[in-house]
Motif scaffolding. Structure first.
Motif, PDB file in Angstrom:
ATOM      1  N   VAL A 180       2.567   7.203 -44.235  1.00  0.00           N
ATOM      2  CA  VAL A 180       1.432   7.532 -43.606  1.00  0.00           C
ATOM      3  C   VAL A 180       1.858   7.843 -42.272  1.00  0.00           C
ATOM      4  CG1 VAL A 180      -0.716   6.404 -42.521  1.00  0.00           C
ATOM      5  CG2 VAL A 180      -0.088   5.899 -45.125  1.00  0.00           C
ATOM      6  N   GLY A 181       1.404   9.114 -41.658  1.00  0.00           N
ATOM      7  CA  GLY A 181       1.677   9.567 -40.395  1.00  0.00           C
ATOM      8  C   GLY A 181       1.270   8.528 -39.528  1.00  0.00           C
ATOM      9  N   ARG A 182       2.359   8.133 -38.366  1.00  0.00           N
ATOM     10  CA  ARG A 182       2.255   7.266 -37.390  1.00  0.00           C
ATOM     11  C   ARG A 182       1.168   7.545 -36.615  1.00  0.00           C
ATOM     12  NH1 ARG A 182       6.519  10.111 -36.828  1.00  0.00           N
ATOM     13  NH2 ARG A 182       7.026  10.761 -34.924  1.00  0.00           N
ATOM     14  N   LYS A 183       0.941   8.732 -36.086  1.00  0.00           N
ATOM     15  CA  LYS A 183      -0.087   9.164 -34.937  1.00  0.00           C
ATOM     16  C   LYS A 183      -1.453   9.690 -35.896  1.00  0.00           C
ATOM     17  CE  LYS A 183       3.348  10.452 -31.648  1.00  0.00           C
ATOM     18  NZ  LYS A 183       3.870  11.447 -30.914  1.00  0.00           N
TER      19      LYS A 183
ATOM     20  N   GLY B 175      18.944  12.405 -39.430  1.00  0.00           N
ATOM     21  CA  GLY B 175      18.894  11.042 -38.684  1.00  0.00           C
ATOM     22  C   GLY B 175      17.454  10.634 -38.275  1.00  0.00           C
ATOM     23  N   ASP B 176      17.420   9.964 -37.081  1.00  0.00           N
ATOM     24  CA  ASP B 176      16.186   9.424 -36.819  1.00  0.00           C
ATOM     25  C   ASP B 176      15.211  10.417 -36.387  1.00  0.00           C
ATOM     26  OD1 ASP B 176      17.096   9.815 -34.482  1.00  0.00           O
ATOM     27  OD2 ASP B 176      17.534   7.508 -33.764  1.00  0.00           O
ATOM     28  N   ARG B 177      15.423  11.460 -36.144  1.00  0.00           N
ATOM     29  CA  ARG B 177      14.532  12.623 -35.755  1.00  0.00           C
ATOM     30  C   ARG B 177      13.536  13.073 -36.797  1.00  0.00           C
ATOM     31  NH1 ARG B 177      19.172  15.473 -34.412  1.00  0.00           N
ATOM     32  NH2 ARG B 177      18.547  16.874 -35.960  1.00  0.00           N
ATOM     33  N   ALA B 178      14.006  12.613 -38.168  1.00  0.00           N
ATOM     34  CA  ALA B 178      12.840  13.115 -39.153  1.00  0.00           C
ATOM     35  C   ALA B 178      11.574  12.530 -39.099  1.00  0.00           C
ATOM     36  CB  ALA B 178      13.612  12.743 -40.672  1.00  0.00           C
ATOM     37  N   GLN B 179      10.489  13.130 -39.353  1.00  0.00           N
ATOM     38  CA  GLN B 179       9.227  12.533 -39.241  1.00  0.00           C
ATOM     39  C   GLN B 179       8.811  11.207 -40.075  1.00  0.00           C
ATOM     40  OE1 GLN B 179       7.246  12.977 -36.663  1.00  0.00           O
ATOM     41  NE2 GLN B 179       8.947  14.259 -35.977  1.00  0.00           N
ATOM     42  N   TRP B 180       9.492  11.569 -41.553  1.00  0.00           N
ATOM     43  CA  TRP B 180       9.035  10.605 -42.495  1.00  0.00           C
ATOM     44  C   TRP B 180       9.763   9.300 -42.162  1.00  0.00           C
ATOM     45  CZ3 TRP B 180      12.694   7.964 -45.334  1.00  0.00           C
ATOM     46  CH2 TRP B 180      14.022   8.366 -45.120  1.00  0.00           C
ATOM     47  N   PHE B 181      10.961   9.384 -41.561  1.00  0.00           N
ATOM     48  CA  PHE B 181      11.703   8.124 -41.151  1.00  0.00           C
ATOM     49  C   PHE B 181      10.994   7.496 -39.954  1.00  0.00           C
ATOM     50  CE2 PHE B 181      15.088   6.026 -38.603  1.00  0.00           C
ATOM     51  CZ  PHE B 181      15.768   5.216 -39.652  1.00  0.00           C
ATOM     52  N   ARG B 182      10.652   8.253 -39.191  1.00  0.00           N
ATOM     53  CA  ARG B 182       9.702   7.735 -38.113  1.00  0.00           C
ATOM     54  C   ARG B 182       8.444   6.776 -38.609  1.00  0.00           C
ATOM     55  NH1 ARG B 182      10.063  11.788 -33.060  1.00  0.00           N
ATOM     56  NH2 ARG B 182      12.432  11.812 -32.625  1.00  0.00           N
ATOM     57  N   ASN B 183       7.881   7.698 -39.812  1.00  0.00           N
ATOM     58  CA  ASN B 183       6.676   6.894 -40.250  1.00  0.00           C
ATOM     59  C   ASN B 183       6.942   5.781 -40.879  1.00  0.00           C
ATOM     60  OD1 ASN B 183       4.852   9.425 -39.070  1.00  0.00           O
ATOM     61  ND2 ASN B 183       5.259  10.260 -40.876  1.00  0.00           N
TER      62      ASN B 183
ATOM     63  N   ARG C 142       9.150   3.693 -40.687  1.00  0.00           N
ATOM     64  CA  ARG C 142       9.602   2.792 -39.375  1.00  0.00           C
ATOM     65  C   ARG C 142       8.405   1.960 -38.865  1.00  0.00           C
ATOM     66  NH1 ARG C 142      14.405   4.690 -35.935  1.00  0.00           N
ATOM     67  NH2 ARG C 142      12.426   5.751 -34.874  1.00  0.00           N
ATOM     68  N   ALA C 143       7.362   2.731 -38.890  1.00  0.00           N
ATOM     69  CA  ALA C 143       5.997   2.481 -38.210  1.00  0.00           C
ATOM     70  C   ALA C 143       5.203   1.770 -39.041  1.00  0.00           C
ATOM     71  CB  ALA C 143       5.309   3.575 -37.327  1.00  0.00           C
ATOM     72  N   ASN C 144       5.342   1.951 -40.313  1.00  0.00           N
ATOM     73  CA  ASN C 144       4.405   1.645 -41.369  1.00  0.00           C
ATOM     74  C   ASN C 144       5.362   1.646 -42.452  1.00  0.00           C
ATOM     75  OD1 ASN C 144       2.664   0.760 -43.204  1.00  0.00           O
ATOM     76  ND2 ASN C 144       0.899   2.444 -42.826  1.00  0.00           N
TER      77      ASN C 144
END
Length: 164
Positions: free
Chosen positions: A46-49, A76-84, A86-88
């Motif tokens: 799920v998109g964090r924003k 790295g930690d720039r990947a959107q799926w990775f950021r998402n 981490r948030a959910n």
């Protein structure tokens, strides 16, 4: 420029071409993900924003036990799926031609990530020899030594099916 460097740069450029990296998603949606082989999966997050469902197809670099898969963030930690994730951490995983399975995503420690990467390199030396320079090109730094510099996520299907 040596041939291997040109291949790595070309591979890194190709990973930035949206239609190319999104094409495997259609195979999974058509329940044809098995055509990509047993080392691939599709992750729904799920998109964090936006809160919208998002999809990415990733290589499984480790399968430590039934229902547990390790994937790597090649950007790295720039990947959107990775950021998402981490948030959910609540995600769904598509394996082969099967529908989605609920799962929980957990970012691995540096030590566990290094262990998983070393294991992958031993099991798939030819793939790693090709993939490593591409990843180093996308990250802009070398991979190896004490730090992997590659964030990895453990997807646990058993944890995803239990109530939160």
């Amino acid at each position: 420029m040596p041939f291997s460097s040109r291949v790595a740069r070309a591979g890194a450029r190709l990973l930035r071409v949206r239609w190319f990296v999104r094409a495997p998603i259609w195979l999974y949606r058509a329940r044809l993900g098995f055509l990509l082989g047993p080392r691939m999966l599709m992750l729904e997050h799920v998109g964090r924003k936006s809160g919208q469902r998002r999809f990415v197809v990733l290589e499984i670099i480790d399968h430590p036990s039934p229902g547990r898969y390790v994937v790597v963030s090649g950007f790295g930690d720039r990947a959107q799926w990775f950021r998402n994730v981490r948030a959910n951490s609540r995600v769904r995983v598509f394996l082969g031609g099967r529908g989605p399975s609920p799962a929980s995503a957990m970012v691995l420690s540096d030590r566990d990530a290094k262990r998983a990467l070393d294991s992958y390199a031993r099991r798939h030396p030819k793939a790693w020899a090709t993939l490593r320079p591409v990843l180093e090109s996308t990250l802009g730094r070398s991979i190896g030594g004490a730090d992997t510099e590659l964030p990895m996520v453990l997807l646990d299907l058993a944890a995803g099916s239990s109530p939160a």
